[in-house]
Design a protein around this motif. Structure first.
Motif, PDB file in Angstrom:
ATOM      1  N   GLN A  85       0.809  -1.218   0.000  1.00 60.68           N
ATOM      2  CA  GLN A  85       0.000   0.000   0.000  1.00 60.68           C
ATOM      3  C   GLN A  85       0.849   1.278   0.000  1.00 60.68           C
ATOM      4  N   LEU A  86       2.092   1.184   0.460  1.00 55.80           N
ATOM      5  CA  LEU A  86       2.943   2.361   0.592  1.00 55.80           C
ATOM      6  C   LEU A  86       4.334   2.014   0.064  1.00 55.80           C
ATOM      7  N   ALA A  87       4.585   2.385  -1.193  1.00 53.04           N
ATOM      8  CA  ALA A  87       5.799   1.941  -1.885  1.00 53.04           C
ATOM      9  C   ALA A  87       7.079   2.399  -1.201  1.00 53.04           C
ATOM     10  N   GLY A  88       7.025   3.532  -0.488  1.00 53.24           N
ATOM     11  CA  GLY A  88       8.206   4.047   0.180  1.00 53.24           C
ATOM     12  C   GLY A  88       8.703   3.184   1.324  1.00 53.24           C
ATOM     13  N   LEU A  89       7.910   2.200   1.759  1.00 52.22           N
ATOM     14  CA  LEU A  89       8.344   1.298   2.825  1.00 52.22           C
ATOM     15  C   LEU A  89       9.361   0.261   2.338  1.00 52.22           C
ATOM     16  N   ASN A  90       9.510   0.117   1.030  1.00 51.97           N
ATOM     17  CA  ASN A  90      10.401  -0.909   0.498  1.00 51.97           C
ATOM     18  C   ASN A  90      11.808  -0.793   1.087  1.00 51.97           C
ATOM     19  N   THR A  91      12.311  -1.891   1.637  1.00 49.84           N
ATOM     20  CA  THR A  91      13.630  -2.073   2.279  1.00 49.84           C
ATOM     21  C   THR A  91      13.750  -1.428   3.650  1.00 49.84           C
ATOM     22  N   LEU A  92      12.715  -0.768   4.151  1.00 51.91           N
ATOM     23  CA  LEU A  92      12.839  -0.063   5.429  1.00 51.91           C
ATOM     24  C   LEU A  92      12.498  -0.935   6.637  1.00 51.91           C
ATOM     25  N   GLY A  93      11.954  -2.132   6.421  1.00 53.76           N
ATOM     26  CA  GLY A  93      11.791  -3.090   7.508  1.00 53.76           C
ATOM     27  C   GLY A  93      10.743  -2.730   8.540  1.00 53.76           C
ATOM     28  N   ILE A  94       9.664  -2.086   8.119  1.00 48.04           N
ATOM     29  CA  ILE A  94       8.612  -1.719   9.071  1.00 48.04           C
ATOM     30  C   ILE A  94       7.280  -1.613   8.344  1.00 48.04           C
ATOM     31  N   SER A  95       6.196  -1.885   9.061  1.00 47.12           N
ATOM     32  CA  SER A  95       4.847  -1.687   8.535  1.00 47.12           C
ATOM     33  C   SER A  95       3.904  -1.447   9.706  1.00 47.12           C
ATOM     34  N   LEU A  96       2.630  -1.246   9.390  1.00 40.80           N
ATOM     35  CA  LEU A  96       1.668  -0.781  10.381  1.00 40.80           C
ATOM     36  C   LEU A  96       0.311  -1.416  10.120  1.00 40.80           C
ATOM     37  N   ALA A  97      -0.495  -1.547  11.173  1.00 40.26           N
ATOM     38  CA  ALA A  97      -1.861  -2.051  10.996  1.00 40.26           C
ATOM     39  C   ALA A  97      -2.778  -1.444  12.048  1.00 40.26           C
ATOM     40  N   ARG A  98      -3.970  -1.100  11.616  1.00 43.75           N
ATOM     41  CA  ARG A  98      -5.048  -0.756  12.549  1.00 43.75           C
ATOM     42  C   ARG A  98      -5.938  -1.980  12.679  1.00 43.75           C
ATOM     43  N   ILE A  99      -6.330  -2.314  13.911  1.00 45.96           N
ATOM     44  CA  ILE A  99      -7.188  -3.475  14.142  1.00 45.96           C
ATOM     45  C   ILE A  99      -8.423  -3.021  14.905  1.00 45.96           C
ATOM     46  N   ASP A 100      -9.595  -3.235  14.309  1.00 50.65           N
ATOM     47  CA  ASP A 100     -10.875  -2.928  14.949  1.00 50.65           C
ATOM     48  C   ASP A 100     -11.513  -4.217  15.442  1.00 50.65           C
ATOM     49  N   TYR A 101     -12.081  -4.172  16.646  1.00 51.50           N
ATOM     50  CA  TYR A 101     -12.708  -5.348  17.259  1.00 51.50           C
ATOM     51  C   TYR A 101     -14.135  -4.998  17.669  1.00 51.50           C
ATOM     52  N   ALA A 102     -15.091  -5.795  17.231  1.00 49.11           N
ATOM     53  CA  ALA A 102     -16.458  -5.667  17.719  1.00 49.11           C
ATOM     54  C   ALA A 102     -16.510  -6.139  19.175  1.00 49.11           C
ATOM     55  N   PRO A 103     -17.582  -5.827  19.909  1.00 50.87           N
ATOM     56  CA  PRO A 103     -17.753  -6.468  21.213  1.00 50.87           C
ATOM     57  C   PRO A 103     -17.672  -7.992  21.060  1.00 50.87           C
ATOM     58  N   LEU A 104     -16.847  -8.635  21.853  1.00 52.35           N
ATOM     59  CA  LEU A 104     -16.566 -10.079  21.782  1.00 52.35           C
ATOM     60  C   LEU A 104     -15.891 -10.474  20.463  1.00 52.35           C
ATOM     61  N   GLY A 105     -15.335  -9.493  19.758  1.00 53.63           N
ATOM     62  CA  GLY A 105     -14.624  -9.780  18.515  1.00 53.63           C
ATOM     63  C   GLY A 105     -13.212 -10.271  18.775  1.00 53.63           C
ATOM     64  N   GLU A 106     -12.657 -10.968  17.796  1.00 55.91           N
ATOM     65  CA  GLU A 106     -11.345 -11.587  17.965  1.00 55.91           C
ATOM     66  C   GLU A 106     -10.520 -11.452  16.691  1.00 55.91           C
ATOM     67  N   ASN A 107      -9.234 -11.196  16.862  1.00 49.35           N
ATOM     68  CA  ASN A 107      -8.262 -11.408  15.792  1.00 49.35           C
ATOM     69  C   ASN A 107      -7.704 -12.803  16.046  1.00 49.35           C
ATOM     70  N   PRO A 108      -8.130 -13.812  15.275  1.00 54.23           N
ATOM     71  CA  PRO A 108      -7.894 -15.215  15.647  1.00 54.23           C
ATOM     72  C   PRO A 108      -6.409 -15.572  15.697  1.00 54.23           C
ATOM     73  N   PRO A 109      -6.073 -16.698  16.336  1.00 59.69           N
ATOM     74  CA  PRO A 109      -4.675 -17.134  16.398  1.00 59.69           C
ATOM     75  C   PRO A 109      -4.029 -17.156  15.018  1.00 59.69           C
ATOM     76  N   HIS A 110      -2.874 -16.494  14.920  1.00 57.15           N
ATOM     77  CA  HIS A 110      -2.169 -16.368  13.651  1.00 57.15           C
ATOM     78  C   HIS A 110      -0.689 -16.136  13.930  1.00 57.15           C
ATOM     79  N   THR A 111       0.113 -16.156  12.888  1.00 58.44           N
ATOM     80  CA  THR A 111       1.534 -15.835  13.009  1.00 58.44           C
ATOM     81  C   THR A 111       1.924 -14.843  11.929  1.00 58.44           C
ATOM     82  N   HIS A 112       3.004 -14.112  12.190  1.00 52.13           N
ATOM     83  CA  HIS A 112       3.654 -13.286  11.171  1.00 52.13           C
ATOM     84  C   HIS A 112       5.024 -13.920  10.924  1.00 52.13           C
ATOM     85  N   PRO A 113       5.205 -14.600   9.791  1.00 53.46           N
ATOM     86  CA  PRO A 113       6.442 -15.345   9.581  1.00 53.46           C
ATOM     87  C   PRO A 113       7.682 -14.478   9.462  1.00 53.46           C
TER      88      PRO A 113
END
Length: 225
Positions: A85-113
């Motif tokens: 989404q942001l080409a200027g991030l290339n090779t800079l080793g960082i990124s970002l995320a916003r996470i919205d949760y409903a009441p009783l909502g979950e970001n399920p078990p996952h990994t970032h390899p």
């Protein structure tokens, strides 16, 4: 004999050093804006001609200020800002995320390899945790409130859950890769295409094949956008 010993020691130290570099490599220039139109395929993206780089290559307009739709099955929505989404991030080793949760909502078990994640709660309450690798599989978990911070080490299974029945939650996550990747465990195991053999999964989870067939027949939602 001594020279052979020094050589073996040097090889050992080189191997140790190579194993220690587990995230994106450091850049060798001020920036390397991704040229997504290049036909050349590398580990990352080819650099855009610096003469054609503008401030807009490092800018994303008002992407993380608005609440997201959390009406899906898992009750969460992950808005990613990575190199795609942001080409200027290339090779800079960082990124970002916003996470919205409903009441009783979950970001399920996952990994970032490819990334460690540091998460800050902006609004609400979250129960979060990660599990260590074999053989111990120890769970480290905490209840976080507004302003609290928690770290998920690279590659380990982790989750976030909003335990509150009547209030949503919002978090901001920073990740140590321009393209951290996400492997949602249930989706990968039971929703792979083509499906993993039910004989394999029945043996792995020590359940009847009918249970595996039922799980594979479900719709496994992707909450990453």
């Amino acid at each position: 004999m001594a020279s052979t010993s020094y050589f073996l020691l040097a090889v050992f130290l080189a191997l140790v050093a190579s194993q220690a570099i587990a995230s994106d490599p450091s850049p060798l220039q001020d920036f390397c804006v991704a040229d997504k139109d290049s036909p050349v395929k590398v580990n990352g993206f080819v650099c855009k001609d610096p003469m054609h780089v503008t401030a807009d290559d490092f800018f994303k307009a008002a992407e993380l200020d608005k609440p997201r739709n959390t009406k899906g099955k898992v009750g969460s929505n992950v808005t990613l800002i990575n190199v795609m989404q942001l080409a200027g991030l290339n090779t800079l080793g960082i990124s970002l995320a916003r996470i919205d949760y409903a009441p009783l909502g979950e970001n399920p078990p996952h990994t970032h390899p490819r990334a460690t994640e540091i998460l800050t709660v902006l609004e609400g309450t979250l129960y979060v945790g990660f599990v260590t690798s074999n053989p111990n599989n120890t769970l480290f978990a905490k209840v976080l409130n507004k302003g609290d911070v928690f770290v998920f080490p690279e590659g380990l299974i982790h989750f976030q859950f909003n335990p509150v029945h009547d209030k949503p939650a919002v978090a901001l996550a920073a990740l140590s890769s321009q393209n951290p990747g996400a492997i949602t465990i249930a989706n990968a195991v039971f929703g792979s295409k083509p499906p993993i053999s039910d004989d394999v999964l029945a043996k792995a989870f020590q359940v009847e094949k009918g249970t595996i067939d039922w799980l594979q027949a479900q719709f496994w939602e992707n909450n990453h956008n």
